[in-house]
Design an enzyme around this catalytic site. Structure first.
Site, PDB file in Angstrom:
ATOM      1  N   ASP A  33       0.851  -1.192   0.000  1.00 43.90           N
ATOM      2  CA  ASP A  33       0.000   0.000   0.000  1.00 43.90           C
ATOM      3  C   ASP A  33       0.890   1.247   0.000  1.00 43.90           C
ATOM      4  OD1 ASP A  33      -3.208   0.554   1.020  1.00 43.90           O
ATOM      5  OD2 ASP A  33      -1.781   2.233   1.096  1.00 43.90           O
ATOM      6  N   ILE A  34       0.503   2.246  -0.751  1.00 45.03           N
ATOM      7  CA  ILE A  34       1.303   3.462  -0.892  1.00 45.03           C
ATOM      8  C   ILE A  34       1.292   4.294   0.393  1.00 45.03           C
ATOM      9  CG2 ILE A  34      -0.461   5.062  -1.776  1.00 45.03           C
ATOM     10  CD1 ILE A  34       1.580   5.740  -4.028  1.00 45.03           C
ATOM     11  N   ASN A  91     -12.927  -3.278   2.436  1.00 43.96           N
ATOM     12  CA  ASN A  91     -13.923  -2.215   2.485  1.00 43.96           C
ATOM     13  C   ASN A  91     -14.806  -2.270   1.237  1.00 43.96           C
ATOM     14  OD1 ASN A  91     -12.793  -1.172   4.893  1.00 43.96           O
ATOM     15  ND2 ASN A  91     -11.228  -0.090   3.719  1.00 43.96           N
ATOM     16  N   GLU A  99     -12.469   3.316  -1.133  1.00 48.12           N
ATOM     17  CA  GLU A  99     -11.995   4.466  -1.915  1.00 48.12           C
ATOM     18  C   GLU A  99     -11.647   4.080  -3.347  1.00 48.12           C
ATOM     19  OE1 GLU A  99      -8.896   6.225   0.420  1.00 48.12           O
ATOM     20  OE2 GLU A  99     -10.324   7.033   1.863  1.00 48.12           O
ATOM     21  N   VAL A 100     -11.038   2.912  -3.522  1.00 51.36           N
ATOM     22  CA  VAL A 100     -10.660   2.463  -4.873  1.00 51.36           C
ATOM     23  C   VAL A 100     -11.658   1.391  -5.318  1.00 51.36           C
ATOM     24  CG1 VAL A 100      -8.872   1.411  -6.286  1.00 51.36           C
ATOM     25  CG2 VAL A 100      -8.231   3.002  -4.451  1.00 51.36           C
ATOM     26  N   HIS A 104     -10.156  -5.178  -3.286  1.00 52.76           N
ATOM     27  CA  HIS A 104      -8.834  -5.374  -2.708  1.00 52.76           C
ATOM     28  C   HIS A 104      -8.965  -5.795  -1.259  1.00 52.76           C
ATOM     29  CE1 HIS A 104     -10.033  -1.145  -2.451  1.00 52.76           C
ATOM     30  NE2 HIS A 104      -9.411  -1.093  -1.281  1.00 52.76           N
ATOM     31  N   HIS A 106      -6.902  -5.747   2.245  1.00 53.64           N
ATOM     32  CA  HIS A 106      -5.756  -5.183   2.960  1.00 53.64           C
ATOM     33  C   HIS A 106      -5.231  -6.256   3.905  1.00 53.64           C
ATOM     34  CE1 HIS A 106      -6.839  -0.790   2.269  1.00 53.64           C
ATOM     35  NE2 HIS A 106      -8.016  -1.360   2.030  1.00 53.64           N
TER      36      HIS A 106
HETATM   37  P1  AMP Z   1      -9.874   1.476   0.386  1.00 52.27           P
HETATM   38  O1  AMP Z   1     -10.146   2.685   1.237  1.00 52.27           O
HETATM   39  O2  AMP Z   1     -10.199   0.176   1.100  1.00 52.27           O
HETATM   40  O3  AMP Z   1     -10.501   1.575  -0.970  1.00 52.27           O
HETATM   41  O4  AMP Z   1      -8.297   1.410   0.220  1.00 52.27           O
HETATM   42  C1  AMP Z   1      -7.613   1.943  -0.876  1.00 52.27           C
HETATM   43  C2  AMP Z   1      -6.143   1.826  -0.552  1.00 52.27           C
HETATM   44  O5  AMP Z   1      -5.411   2.001  -1.756  1.00 52.27           O
HETATM   45  C3  AMP Z   1      -5.627   2.864   0.436  1.00 52.27           C
HETATM   46  O6  AMP Z   1      -5.067   2.189   1.570  1.00 52.27           O
HETATM   47  C4  AMP Z   1      -4.556   3.622  -0.360  1.00 52.27           C
HETATM   48  O7  AMP Z   1      -3.448   4.006   0.415  1.00 52.27           O
HETATM   49  C5  AMP Z   1      -4.191   2.610  -1.427  1.00 52.27           C
HETATM   50  N1  AMP Z   1      -3.642   3.168  -2.674  1.00 52.27           N
HETATM   51  C6  AMP Z   1      -4.140   4.174  -3.416  1.00 52.27           C
HETATM   52  N2  AMP Z   1      -3.378   4.369  -4.503  1.00 52.27           N
HETATM   53  C7  AMP Z   1      -2.367   3.452  -4.445  1.00 52.27           C
HETATM   54  C8  AMP Z   1      -1.253   3.152  -5.267  1.00 52.27           C
HETATM   55  N3  AMP Z   1      -0.997   3.832  -6.394  1.00 52.27           N
HETATM   56  N4  AMP Z   1      -0.424   2.147  -4.889  1.00 52.27           N
HETATM   57  C9  AMP Z   1      -0.655   1.463  -3.750  1.00 52.27           C
HETATM   58  N5  AMP Z   1      -1.701   1.690  -2.929  1.00 52.27           N
HETATM   59  C10 AMP Z   1      -2.534   2.673  -3.267  1.00 52.27           C
END
Ligand code: AMP
Length: 123
Positions: A33-34, A91, A99-100, A104, A106
């Site tokens: 994770d970034i 999530n 958010e994405v 995914h 975690h």
């Molecule tokens: P969520 O809130 O469960 O959708 O988590 C999205 C996750 O994606 C967050 O923990 C971010 O830090 C992570 N994230 C967003 N962009 C990137 C990226 N380019 N590379 C790695 N992780 C990312």
């Protein structure tokens, strides 16, 4: 919700955005994770275009579903988390604070995860 091909993980899967890969197979990619929330914070994603757990469990093949779970366990073991413990978070949607918009998991470890959730009023 329909799948958005421009979400950030779709771009990572197409190689348009770099990632720090820890595991890859036919169905799964996992990377750091970034913005890590614990000393170890890995994201495990299916290579198929699935928005979230609802989409994945409704449409993915058994092979894809199994691959995601097997890979998650293996990654945690390979990173030394199996003995000390770890948390897997997924999530989903608005209430899940996703958010994405590409499924995914975690994997968080290397320090105590703390209580599962903040308390909120049951309404
Ligand atoms: P969520 O809130 O469960 O959708 O988590 C999205 C996750 O994606 C967050 O923990 C971010 O830090 C992570 N994230 C967003 N962009 C990137 C990226 N380019 N590379 C790695 N992780 C990312």
């Amino acid at each position: 919700m329909s799948y958005d091909n421009d979400n950030i993980f779709a771009k990572i899967l197409r190689g348009e955005i770099p990632n720090n890969t820890v595991y890859e197979d036919e169905h799964v990619l996992a990377f750091h994770d970034i913005t890590p929330q614990r000393p170890v914070h890995i994201l495990v994603i299916p290579k198929g275009a699935y928005v979230n757990m609802d989409d994945f469990t409704a449409k993915a093949s058994d092979e894809e579903v199994i691959a995601l779970m097997r890979a998650s366990g293996k990654i945690a073991r390979d990173l030394g988390l199996a003995e000390t413990g770890y948390r897997v978070i997924n999530n989903n949607g608005d209430d899940g604070h996703q958010e994405v918009q590409h499924l995914h998991l975690h994997i968080l470890g290397g320090a105590p995860a703390g209580p599962m959730l903040k308390k909120v009023s049951a309404g």
